[in-house]
Design a protein around this motif. Structure first.
Motif, PDB file in Angstrom:
ATOM      1  N   ARG A 136       2.181  28.455  61.187  1.00 36.76           N
ATOM      2  CA  ARG A 136       3.365  29.336  61.738  1.00 36.76           C
ATOM      3  C   ARG A 136       3.728  28.826  63.138  1.00 36.76           C
ATOM      4  O   ARG A 136       4.760  29.712  63.622  1.00 36.76           O
ATOM      5  CB  ARG A 136       3.014  30.650  61.893  1.00 36.76           C
ATOM      6  CG  ARG A 136       2.268  31.311  60.701  1.00 36.76           C
ATOM      7  CD  ARG A 136       2.016  32.899  60.511  1.00 36.76           C
ATOM      8  NE  ARG A 136       3.494  33.499  60.523  1.00 36.76           N
ATOM      9  CZ  ARG A 136       3.310  34.922  60.536  1.00 36.76           C
ATOM     10  NH1 ARG A 136       2.232  35.712  60.492  1.00 36.76           N
ATOM     11  NH2 ARG A 136       4.464  35.623  60.541  1.00 36.76           N
ATOM     12  N   GLU A 137       3.312  27.807  63.617  1.00 36.35           N
ATOM     13  CA  GLU A 137       3.780  27.175  64.723  1.00 36.35           C
ATOM     14  C   GLU A 137       5.507  27.022  64.893  1.00 36.35           C
ATOM     15  O   GLU A 137       5.831  26.318  63.357  1.00 36.35           O
ATOM     16  CB  GLU A 137       3.298  25.907  65.233  1.00 36.35           C
ATOM     17  CG  GLU A 137       1.785  26.018  65.618  1.00 36.35           C
ATOM     18  CD  GLU A 137       1.304  24.718  66.273  1.00 36.35           C
ATOM     19  OE1 GLU A 137       2.048  23.661  66.014  1.00 36.35           O
ATOM     20  OE2 GLU A 137       0.202  24.636  66.837  1.00 36.35           O
ATOM     21  N   GLY A 138       6.224  27.235  65.370  1.00 36.42           N
ATOM     22  CA  GLY A 138       7.603  26.886  65.297  1.00 36.42           C
ATOM     23  C   GLY A 138       8.338  28.222  64.986  1.00 36.42           C
ATOM     24  O   GLY A 138       9.512  28.219  64.766  1.00 36.42           O
ATOM     25  N   LEU A 186       6.527  31.111  68.803  1.00 31.50           N
ATOM     26  CA  LEU A 186       5.114  30.565  68.584  1.00 31.50           C
ATOM     27  C   LEU A 186       5.136  29.086  68.858  1.00 31.50           C
ATOM     28  O   LEU A 186       5.438  28.412  68.015  1.00 31.50           O
ATOM     29  CB  LEU A 186       4.568  30.850  67.142  1.00 31.50           C
ATOM     30  CG  LEU A 186       2.974  30.957  66.981  1.00 31.50           C
ATOM     31  CD1 LEU A 186       2.493  31.978  68.174  1.00 31.50           C
ATOM     32  CD2 LEU A 186       2.548  31.365  65.598  1.00 31.50           C
ATOM     33  N   LYS A 187       4.524  28.803  70.063  1.00 29.01           N
ATOM     34  CA  LYS A 187       5.006  27.305  70.422  1.00 29.01           C
ATOM     35  C   LYS A 187       3.608  26.442  70.030  1.00 29.01           C
ATOM     36  O   LYS A 187       4.062  25.321  69.571  1.00 29.01           O
ATOM     37  CB  LYS A 187       5.212  27.157  71.968  1.00 29.01           C
ATOM     38  CG  LYS A 187       5.582  26.135  72.539  1.00 29.01           C
ATOM     39  CD  LYS A 187       6.073  26.322  73.793  1.00 29.01           C
ATOM     40  CE  LYS A 187       7.039  25.094  74.128  1.00 29.01           C
ATOM     41  NZ  LYS A 187       7.362  25.246  75.768  1.00 29.01           N
ATOM     42  N   GLU A 188       2.476  26.880  70.105  1.00 25.62           N
ATOM     43  CA  GLU A 188       1.319  25.912  69.872  1.00 25.62           C
ATOM     44  C   GLU A 188       0.344  27.021  69.496  1.00 25.62           C
ATOM     45  O   GLU A 188      -0.286  28.011  69.902  1.00 25.62           O
ATOM     46  CB  GLU A 188       0.983  25.346  70.988  1.00 25.62           C
ATOM     47  CG  GLU A 188      -0.153  24.228  70.657  1.00 25.62           C
ATOM     48  CD  GLU A 188      -0.636  23.569  72.160  1.00 25.62           C
ATOM     49  OE1 GLU A 188      -1.336  22.408  72.123  1.00 25.62           O
ATOM     50  OE2 GLU A 188      -0.044  23.735  72.946  1.00 25.62           O
ATOM     51  N   VAL A 189      -0.590  26.431  68.509  1.00 23.57           N
ATOM     52  CA  VAL A 189      -1.859  27.077  68.166  1.00 23.57           C
ATOM     53  C   VAL A 189      -2.789  26.030  68.106  1.00 23.57           C
ATOM     54  O   VAL A 189      -2.866  25.171  67.284  1.00 23.57           O
ATOM     55  CB  VAL A 189      -1.788  27.613  66.767  1.00 23.57           C
ATOM     56  CG1 VAL A 189      -3.202  28.494  66.356  1.00 23.57           C
ATOM     57  CG2 VAL A 189      -0.711  28.765  66.473  1.00 23.57           C
ATOM     58  N   LEU A 199      -0.176  30.048  71.996  1.00 21.08           N
ATOM     59  CA  LEU A 199       0.827  29.880  73.041  1.00 21.08           C
ATOM     60  C   LEU A 199       1.977  30.228  72.564  1.00 21.08           C
ATOM     61  O   LEU A 199       2.676  29.939  71.633  1.00 21.08           O
ATOM     62  CB  LEU A 199       0.989  28.393  73.588  1.00 21.08           C
ATOM     63  CG  LEU A 199       1.752  28.199  74.690  1.00 21.08           C
ATOM     64  CD1 LEU A 199       1.473  29.128  75.953  1.00 21.08           C
ATOM     65  CD2 LEU A 199       2.033  26.853  74.924  1.00 21.08           C
ATOM     66  N   ALA A 200       2.605  31.365  73.287  1.00 21.06           N
ATOM     67  CA  ALA A 200       4.090  31.946  72.908  1.00 21.06           C
ATOM     68  C   ALA A 200       4.905  31.654  73.925  1.00 21.06           C
ATOM     69  O   ALA A 200       4.534  31.421  75.387  1.00 21.06           O
ATOM     70  CB  ALA A 200       3.806  33.516  72.807  1.00 21.06           C
ATOM     71  N   ARG A 206      14.313  27.326  71.501  1.00 23.65           N
ATOM     72  CA  ARG A 206      14.472  27.553  69.846  1.00 23.65           C
ATOM     73  C   ARG A 206      14.457  29.114  69.841  1.00 23.65           C
ATOM     74  O   ARG A 206      14.640  29.433  68.615  1.00 23.65           O
ATOM     75  CB  ARG A 206      13.240  26.785  69.375  1.00 23.65           C
ATOM     76  CG  ARG A 206      13.408  25.202  69.382  1.00 23.65           C
ATOM     77  CD  ARG A 206      12.258  24.357  68.954  1.00 23.65           C
ATOM     78  NE  ARG A 206      11.350  24.529  70.146  1.00 23.65           N
ATOM     79  CZ  ARG A 206      10.360  23.560  70.474  1.00 23.65           C
ATOM     80  NH1 ARG A 206      10.173  22.777  69.308  1.00 23.65           N
ATOM     81  NH2 ARG A 206       9.380  23.771  71.335  1.00 23.65           N
ATOM     82  N   LEU A 207      13.720  29.727  70.745  1.00 19.96           N
ATOM     83  CA  LEU A 207      14.037  31.216  70.552  1.00 19.96           C
ATOM     84  C   LEU A 207      15.418  31.671  70.470  1.00 19.96           C
ATOM     85  O   LEU A 207      16.027  32.461  69.627  1.00 19.96           O
ATOM     86  CB  LEU A 207      13.520  32.152  71.734  1.00 19.96           C
ATOM     87  CG  LEU A 207      13.521  33.797  71.707  1.00 19.96           C
ATOM     88  CD1 LEU A 207      12.983  33.949  70.235  1.00 19.96           C
ATOM     89  CD2 LEU A 207      12.778  34.108  72.865  1.00 19.96           C
TER      90      LEU A 207
END
Length: 395
Positions: A136-138, A186-189, A199-200, A206-207
């Motif tokens: 769900r990154e991105g 959701l930037k990175e998992v 990381l949010a 992009r938000l």
């Protein structure tokens, strides 16, 4: 301890349901942990296997020994002669299993198994969180603000896990309140020894792109395309848009009636100012639009090195630069060109120069070139006052 006293399968099934863990994974973890505990605390040199029947709850601990011609390690091997007395069908290389008396499951062994099982459960839960969010990154999700720490980090609840909003990913000046719901990118998992780190971001451009698609139907259905975004979170952003339908005004579609659409976007971003400008395939026109609301003059472009020199009259200079250089900085990031602003004197004789140039052009090509050179001289001697490159935009 008899089987009737305690049913491990039922207990593990209940734990699996309560913690949203795969039941078979939990049973496998229990089998491994109990085998390790038994080997460590009861018979250290043995090869041990544990089997738990998930239906009946029957628990079986087995010592495994290999059938060999000559025994070199009695803990791990059994001679063929001895094995044949127990099972006439065995052959060299086969393995035999010997059930362990339940009385040998000492309290210390079970306690060790419990500790190991607890660790396995934590690992399994972490894997559940990682597996749920790694793909769900991105994406943009709605999260609930939970708490902050003394380092300035905020934590938000996603459902199965928590995400961290470090200071660099927060909107400067925004006050987050525990219990409130906010949208996060959701930037990175990633996996870490302590579990997954999610990381949010509220500052990522992009938000803003997501919010534009949510609030503006023409953007959502592709009629209006967002070509580029430059953002300094909490302060100001520039969005370049283009319409694939000549009957649709891309800027008007994004702003909406009395600004209602763009206000809905900025409302989610703490009233961040969002400038909507027209994207143009012509680089000079795009740079000119990107520097709005300033009105600029001649633009010289060097596409091979992605640099542009823009002449600006004194009355438009501060507007082109923007507060703290923000306008030219965002324009540089939006266009991808390093922009050098050069001040020129107010061109009061511009009309006369153009008229003279046209007269000279009618008089001959050579004179036309001379007139063009004279016209360019109006700008060539100007002084450089501001420069911004695409990398100058503050995060």
């Amino acid at each position: 301890m008899t089987q009737g006293e305690f049913n491990f399968a039922d207990a593990l099934r209940e734990v699996a349901q309560q913690r949203n863990i795969n039941e078979m994974q939990l049973i496998e973890a229990f089998e491994q942990s109990l085998a390790q505990a038994y080997t460590r605390n009861v018979e250290p040199d043995r090869r041990v296997e544990v089997h738990l029947d998930p239906v009946s709850g029957e628990l079986e601990v087995l010592i495994v020994r290999e059938v060999v011609e000559k025994v070199e390690d009695e803990n791990l091997q059994i001679s063929l002669a001895d094995a044949l007395e127990l099972d006439p069908g065995v052959e060299i290389g086969m393995e035999m299993e010997f059930p362990v008396d339940r009385e040998k499951f000492s309290r210390i062994a079970l306690q060790a198994a419990k500790q190991t099982l607890t660790q396995k459960m934590r690992e399994t839960e972490r894997n559940v969180v990682y597996n749920e969010y790694k793909d769900r990154e991105g994406q943009v999700l709605t999260a609930q603000v939970v708490r902050s720490d003394n380092k300035g980090n905020w934590f938000v609840e996603l459902g199965a896990g928590e995400a961290i909003l470090p200071p660099r990913e927060q909107i400067p000046g925004e006050k987050l309140v525990p219990g409130n719901r906010v949208k996060i990118y959701l930037k990175e998992v990633r996996k870490t020894p302590k579990g997954p780190t999610i990381l949010a971001s509220r500052a990522d451009e992009r938000l803003l792109d997501y919010l534009l698609r949510q609030e503006i139907p023409e953007v959502a259905n592709g009629i209006v395309e967002v070509k580029a975004i430059a953002r300094e979170a909490g302060q100001r952003s520039k969005v370049a848009v283009f319409s694939h339908n000549p009957n649709v005004d891309p800027i008007g579609a994004c702003i909406g009636h009395r600004g209602n659409r763009i206000q809905a976007v900025t409302g989610e971003l703490g009233r961040e100012r969002v400038d909507v400008i027209l994207w143009d395939a012509n680089t000079r026109d795009f740079i000119r639009n990107a520097l709005s609301p300033a009105k600029v003059g001649l633009i010289e472009v060097q596409p091979d090195i992605r640099e542009a020199t823009v002449t600006v009259t004194p009355d438009q200079l501060s507007l082109a630069i923007g507060k703290g250089g923000q306008n030219v900085r965002l324009a540089a990031k939006l266009t991808g060109f390093k922009i050098d602003l050069r001040e020129t004197a107010a061109v009061s004789d511009l009309d006369a120069a153009m008229q003279q140039a046209m007269q000279d052009e009618r008089g001959g090509a050579g004179k036309g070139n001379a007139a063009a050179s004279a016209f360019d001289a109006l700008f060539r001697d100007s002084k450089s006052v501001a420069t911004a490159s695409p990398d100058d935009t503050q995060e």
